[in-house]
Design an enzyme around this catalytic site. Structure first.
Site, PDB file in Angstrom:
ATOM      1  N   GLY A   1       0.747  -1.343  -0.013  1.00  0.00           N
ATOM      2  CA  GLY A   1       0.018   0.000  -0.136  1.00  0.00           C
ATOM      3  C   GLY A   1       1.108   1.265  -0.098  1.00  0.00           C
ATOM      4  O   GLY A   1       2.105   1.192  -0.324  1.00  0.00           O
ATOM      5  N   ASN A   2       0.267   2.350   0.322  1.00  0.00           N
ATOM      6  CA  ASN A   2       0.923   3.699   0.253  1.00  0.00           C
ATOM      7  C   ASN A   2       0.226   4.570   1.297  1.00  0.00           C
ATOM      8  O   ASN A   2      -0.724   4.331   1.833  1.00  0.00           O
ATOM      9  CB  ASN A   2       1.114   4.387  -1.039  1.00  0.00           C
ATOM     10  N   ASN A   3       0.939   5.693   1.312  1.00  0.00           N
ATOM     11  CA  ASN A   3       0.289   6.660   2.616  1.00  0.00           C
ATOM     12  C   ASN A   3      -0.718   7.576   2.211  1.00  0.00           C
ATOM     13  O   ASN A   3      -1.047   8.401   2.848  1.00  0.00           O
ATOM     14  CB  ASN A   3       1.772   7.734   2.962  1.00  0.00           C
TER      15      ASN A   3
END
Ligand code: C5P
Length: 407
Positions: free
Chosen positions: A210-212
């Protein structure tokens, strides 16, 4: 500039304990630049003194029909004529009944009967009163007349019991006010598809790539488009943000799901604004069982590219395509390249190394590039304000495409 600035809003407050939330609502509407007049029923003044509303809105509320010193008979007609929207929050069972029956017994129901502005009614009462057939029938009457009923919500009531009857949250009410005021805006009749948030590409049942991304930028674009009158579909990856009101929200997890939702939503759409931080790679396969830790071994997870959503949507006549470029170096060169690669009309470039902007922040500092080589560098501003600037450009492109003869 925005859709609350200088707008004439009449807030009607009736006698419920939830009046204290109406003070916050009045304050927030005033801070957003609205011209706010408050009308109170005599019962509402027993919960909160009129001077409280005067302090937050800068205008003396109206509440006494029989005040010989003021010309209220004319005041309520003037307020009714000026109002662009009339909001009744909190609305008691009594005021709901008066509105349904057309009774004009105090300043609130008098003004509601006299105005032709859209009406937003936000009920707040005990759940037994709310569920009573009398109240339900009155609410149905109002709905059938085109009144927007907002809430009530479930939760703890003044009696200490749990049930349905709580006044909707102030932010929700403001969302509905913005939506109602936005009807007839420059994007009215346009379908705008927006994506927001990151994607989660599952590794095993409990882990993902995932990412932020928080979703704040995409949600702000969806809200701003709604506030300019568009019909908005928001395709969101996992995000803790609540659904914006009056927006069709489709929650997805993976890039492939986002692709399917976006491609379907783009049928008949006028603009696609891809603010989502879509994962570029996904695990080649998702392991069915949770991967166990083995001290002596390294773990490699082969990754394969995710579907390129913007590329798959392709060029569609009449569809304005806007991409985002979040880069940590060579921002503008990379963004310019993406305009060509993904056949975009606009790209919104932001430098994710800045500590005060970008992922998860409330503000953003962006450069908007267009396919004709134009460039607009915007200073640090809220994501809603950034969204408004992007939509200015989208609206201009849509207006220009309307002028062009059909190919
Ligand atoms: O990840 P990248 O910086 O290339 O993203 C640029 C634009 O492309 C963004 O608007 C993003 O939403 C979109 N994108 C996409 N499909 C992907 C990855 C990114 O449409 N698989």
């Amino acid at each position: 500039m925005y859709n609350l600035t200088d707008r004439n809003i009449v807030l009607c407050v009736t006698g419920s304990i939830a009046v204290y939330k109406a003070v916050d609502l009045a304050s927030k509407l005033t801070q957003a630049g609205a011209v706010l007049n408050v009308i109170m029923t005599p019962e509402a003044t027993k919960f909160v003194a009129p001077i409280t509303f005067q302090s937050v809105s800068g205008r003396c509320p109206y509440w006494d029909m029989w005040d010989a010193n003021s010309n209220l008979a004319e005041a309520h007609i003037a307020l009714a004529r000026q109002a662009e929207v009339l909001v009744i929050a909190p609305a008691t069972a009594t005021i709901v009944a008066r509105l349904a029956l057309g009774l004009a017994e105090e300043m609130v129901s008098l003004t509601a009967l006299a105005t032709r502005a859209p009406l937003i009614v936000c009920p707040a009462m005990d759940s037994q009163m709310f569920e009573h057939p009398a109240t339900q029938e009155h609410l149905t009457t109002l709905r059938n007349r085109g009144v927007q009923i907002v809430g009530p919500e479930d939760g703890r009531l003044a009696s200490g019991q749990m049930g349905r009857g709580r006044l909707s949250e102030v932010e929700t009410i403001i969302g509905w006010i913005r939506h109602v005021l936005g009807r007839g805006g420059d994007l009215a009749g346009k379908k705008v598809v927006v994506t927001g948030g990151g994607t989660h590409e599952p590794i095993d049942p409990v882990r993902f790539v995932g990412n932020n991304s928080s979703g704040k930028m995409g949600f702000a674009v969806a809200e701003a488009a709604r506030d300019r009158g568009a019909d908005v579909v928001l395709v969101s990856g996992p995000s803790v943000l609540p659904d914006p009101v009056a927006v069709e929200v489709l929650r997805v997890r993976r890039a492939a799901e986002m692709r399917d939702a976006v491609v379907a939503a783009c049928v008949g759409a006028d603009a696609l604004i891809m603010a989502a931080a879509v994962a570029d790679y996904q695990p080649a396969e998702t392991v069915g069982e949770k991967i166990k830790r083995r001290q002596s071994e390294t773990l490699s997870i082969p990754l394969v590219p995710t579907p390129d959503i913007l590329a798959e949507v392709g060029v569609r006549p009449g569809l304005v395509k806007v991409g985002f470029a979040a880069e940590s170096r060579d921002l503008l060169a990379n963004a310019q390249q993406k305009i060509e690669d993904k056949q975009l009309d606009l790209i919104v470039a932001n430098d994710i190394t800045a500590s005060d902007a970008g992922f998860a922040a409330d503000n953003n500092r962006v450069v908007i590039l267009d396919s004709a080589g134009g460039r607009a560098e915007l200073p640090l501003m809220s994501k809603y304000d950034v969204a408004w600037h992007i939509l200015d450009k989208v609206a201009t492109l849509l207006a220009a495409s309307k002028l062009q003869p059909e190919a």
